[in-house]
Design an enzyme around this catalytic site. Structure first.
Site, short mmCIF file in Angstrom:
data_model
loop_
_atom_site.label_atom_id
_atom_site.label_comp_id
_atom_site.label_asym_id
_atom_site.label_seq_id
_atom_site.Cartn_x
_atom_site.Cartn_y
_atom_site.Cartn_z
N SER A 1 2.55 6.45 6.19
CA SER A 1 1.79 5.76 5.14
C SER A 1 1.23 4.52 5.84
O SER A 1 1.69 3.40 5.62
CB SER A 1 2.72 5.36 3.99
OG SER A 1 2.01 4.56 3.07
N LYS B 1 3.28 1.40 -5.26
CA LYS B 1 3.91 0.82 -4.07
C LYS B 1 4.35 -0.61 -4.35
O LYS B 1 3.62 -1.36 -5.01
CB LYS B 1 2.91 0.81 -2.91
CG LYS B 1 3.43 0.05 -1.69
CD LYS B 1 2.36 -0.27 -0.69
CE LYS B 1 2.48 -1.71 -0.26
NZ LYS B 1 1.64 -2.05 0.89
N LYS C 1 9.30 4.07 2.09
CA LYS C 1 8.37 3.59 3.13
C LYS C 1 9.14 2.63 4.03
O LYS C 1 9.07 1.40 3.85
CB LYS C 1 7.16 2.93 2.46
CG LYS C 1 6.11 2.45 3.44
CD LYS C 1 4.74 2.37 2.80
CE LYS C 1 3.77 1.67 3.72
NZ LYS C 1 2.38 1.81 3.34
N GLU D 1 10.22 -3.68 3.83
CA GLU D 1 9.75 -3.72 5.23
C GLU D 1 10.64 -4.67 6.03
O GLU D 1 10.74 -5.86 5.72
CB GLU D 1 8.28 -4.17 5.32
CG GLU D 1 7.83 -4.32 6.78
CD GLU D 1 6.33 -4.50 6.98
OE1 GLU D 1 5.56 -4.34 6.00
OE2 GLU D 1 5.93 -4.79 8.11
N GLU E 1 9.67 0.25 -0.58
CA GLU E 1 9.32 -0.29 0.74
C GLU E 1 9.97 -1.64 1.03
O GLU E 1 9.38 -2.69 0.73
CB GLU E 1 7.79 -0.42 0.87
CG GLU E 1 7.35 -0.95 2.23
CD GLU E 1 5.83 -1.13 2.38
OE1 GLU E 1 5.09 -0.85 1.41
OE2 GLU E 1 5.41 -1.56 3.47
N TYR F 1 0.63 -9.17 3.56
CA TYR F 1 -0.15 -8.01 3.18
C TYR F 1 -0.96 -8.25 1.93
O TYR F 1 -0.47 -8.74 0.97
CB TYR F 1 0.77 -6.78 2.96
CG TYR F 1 0.01 -5.53 3.20
CD1 TYR F 1 -0.25 -5.13 4.51
CD2 TYR F 1 -0.55 -4.80 2.16
CE1 TYR F 1 -1.00 -4.02 4.76
CE2 TYR F 1 -1.30 -3.68 2.42
CZ TYR F 1 -1.53 -3.30 3.71
OH TYR F 1 -2.29 -2.20 3.97
N ASP G 1 -4.41 -0.70 0.48
CA ASP G 1 -4.11 -1.53 -0.68
C ASP G 1 -4.05 -3.00 -0.34
O ASP G 1 -3.38 -3.78 -1.03
CB ASP G 1 -2.78 -1.08 -1.29
CG ASP G 1 -1.64 -1.17 -0.28
OD1 ASP G 1 -1.81 -0.67 0.85
OD2 ASP G 1 -0.58 -1.74 -0.62
#
Ligand code: 13P
Length: 392
Positions: free
Chosen positions: A330, A179, A261, A221, A219, A392, A67
């Protein structure tokens, strides 16, 4: 019809909460709370969300994350000398999504919006390719990170405006999970403000996704950047996940219909020592067992710049004894790196590149089952992919 176990509590009419905030204390003179019935409301998609989450969290399978925003995909293509055109992005995603046998190891694929609406060169939609391979199509719904005013050079995640209508459209197009990636930086603090903002944003996104039939992947992170020891990562991860679950509960998110995630708990990328897979597994599982209720069906780790082999070994170490949740992957970088290196944009290399993807997918499938042995891994798979300040 929704089954009783997946209904959502109606907070306002709960006799336990009784229209009070958890944080206000009743004074002696205040009247006793009214004893109202415990009214419950099932979300329209409750059963489907549970089914989707379970099918993604199925034994020996995990998620292929492709993605990347157009800008980030452009960086991947540039690494093999290709221009960042829609054609090249389509060709790369077609290579990945039409890999024969992919569904044996991959249960879900996270797509960027452009890819969700694309087709193969001979006209089959990518969504249909995935469905035929028994892979659930997913969609990245966040709009990326922006500087967070009032923080310590930290960021916050954009995308709540219009999210409900976008999610409804993505569902119509065939997406069944979503996501939202936000980040927390250990060396920047993290500040209480940044952690709260990350957790609140994730919870609002999760509630909106479920309302529109998409299983939210949650998620936050925790970036690898920094020279801190693993104990500091554990401390930050525990704080972040406690806030995330606090706000998920406040937003009446149904835990049976989400996936997480997380980052693995490791030392900072610039720390003097590396941690063994056994240590990473011990710290990561300690954190998860302290913070994640067993109602959550699946933990799907991100790779975060670890090498392909390291991400697989760490996952394998976490599956050496039973866990309350499906513990899987993932991965984006840790599944795609060998593929890109093999492909180099050459049509005659497509088959070999798809084989390279299957090698990594199968290795991670075995790691999900706790049966992976690193024997025969090539040296390239052991090279780290950490990039400072990665976007990202
Ligand atoms: P990496 O596995 O490259 O860290 O990707 C993380 C991610 O959020 C992809 O969806």
């Amino acid at each position: 019809m929704a089954s009783a176990s997946f209904v959502k509590p109606n907070v306002l009419s709960s006799p336990w909460i009784a229209q009070r905030s958890f944080t206000t204390h009743p004074s002696a003179s205040s009247p006793p709370p009214p004893r109202v019935s415990f009214a419950i409301r099932a979300g329209a998609y409750s059963d489907e969300l549970v089914k989707t989450a379970k099918s993604i969290a199925s034994p020996g399978r995990g998620i292929l994350a492709i993605d990347e925003s157009n800008a980030t995909c452009g960086k991947r293509l540039a690494s093999i000398g290709l221009d960042n055109t829609e054609d090249n992005r389509q060709a790369y995603r077609q290579l990945l999504l039409t890999t024969p046998g992919l569904g044996d190891y991959i249960s879900g694929a996270i797509l960027f919006e452009e890819t969700l609406y694309q087709s193969t060169k001979d006209g089959k939609t990518f969504v249909d390719c995935l469905r035929h391979a028994n892979i659930v199509p997913g969609i990245k719904v966040d709009k990326g990170l922006s500087p967070l005013p009032g923080s310590n050079d930290e960021s916050w995640c954009q995308g709540l405006d219009g999210l409900a209508s976008r999610s409804a459209e993505y569902y119509k197009q065939g997406a069944r999970f979503a996501k939202w990636r936000t980040v927390v930086s250990v060396p920047c603090g993290p500040s209480a403000l940044a952690v709260k903002e990350a957790a609140w944003g994730l919870a609002r996104y999760a509630a909106i996704s479920q309302e529109n039939g998409l299983v939210p992947i949650v998620e936050p992170e925790i970036l690898l950047d920094g020279d801190h020891p693993i104990e500091r990562t554990l401390e930050v991860a525990e704080k972040v996940w406690s806030e995330v679950f606090f706000y998920l509960a406040q937003n009446n998110v149904m835990f049976e219909g989400i996936l997480l995630k997380p980052s693995m708990v490791t030392p900072g990328a610039e720390h003097k020592n590396r941690a063994s897979p056994e240590t990473v597994a011990e710290f990561t599982l300690t954190m998860l067992k302290r913070r994640v209720p067993p109602a959550v069906p699946g933990i799907m780790f991100l790779s975060g710049g670890q090498s392909e082999a390291e991400a697989t070994l760490n996952l394998n170490a976490m599956n050496q004894s039973p866990n309350p949740w499906h513990v899987s992957f993932s991965y984006a970088r840790a599944l795609q790196n060998s593929v890109l290196r093999t492909w180099q944009g050459k049509p005659e290399k497509i088959e070999a590149s798809q084989k390279a993807l299957l090698v990594r997918a199968k290795a991670n499938s075995l790691a999900q089952l706790g049966k992976y042995s690193a024997e025969g891994e090539n040296e390239d798979a052991k090279k780290g992919m950490f990039v400072k300040g990665y976007t990202y």
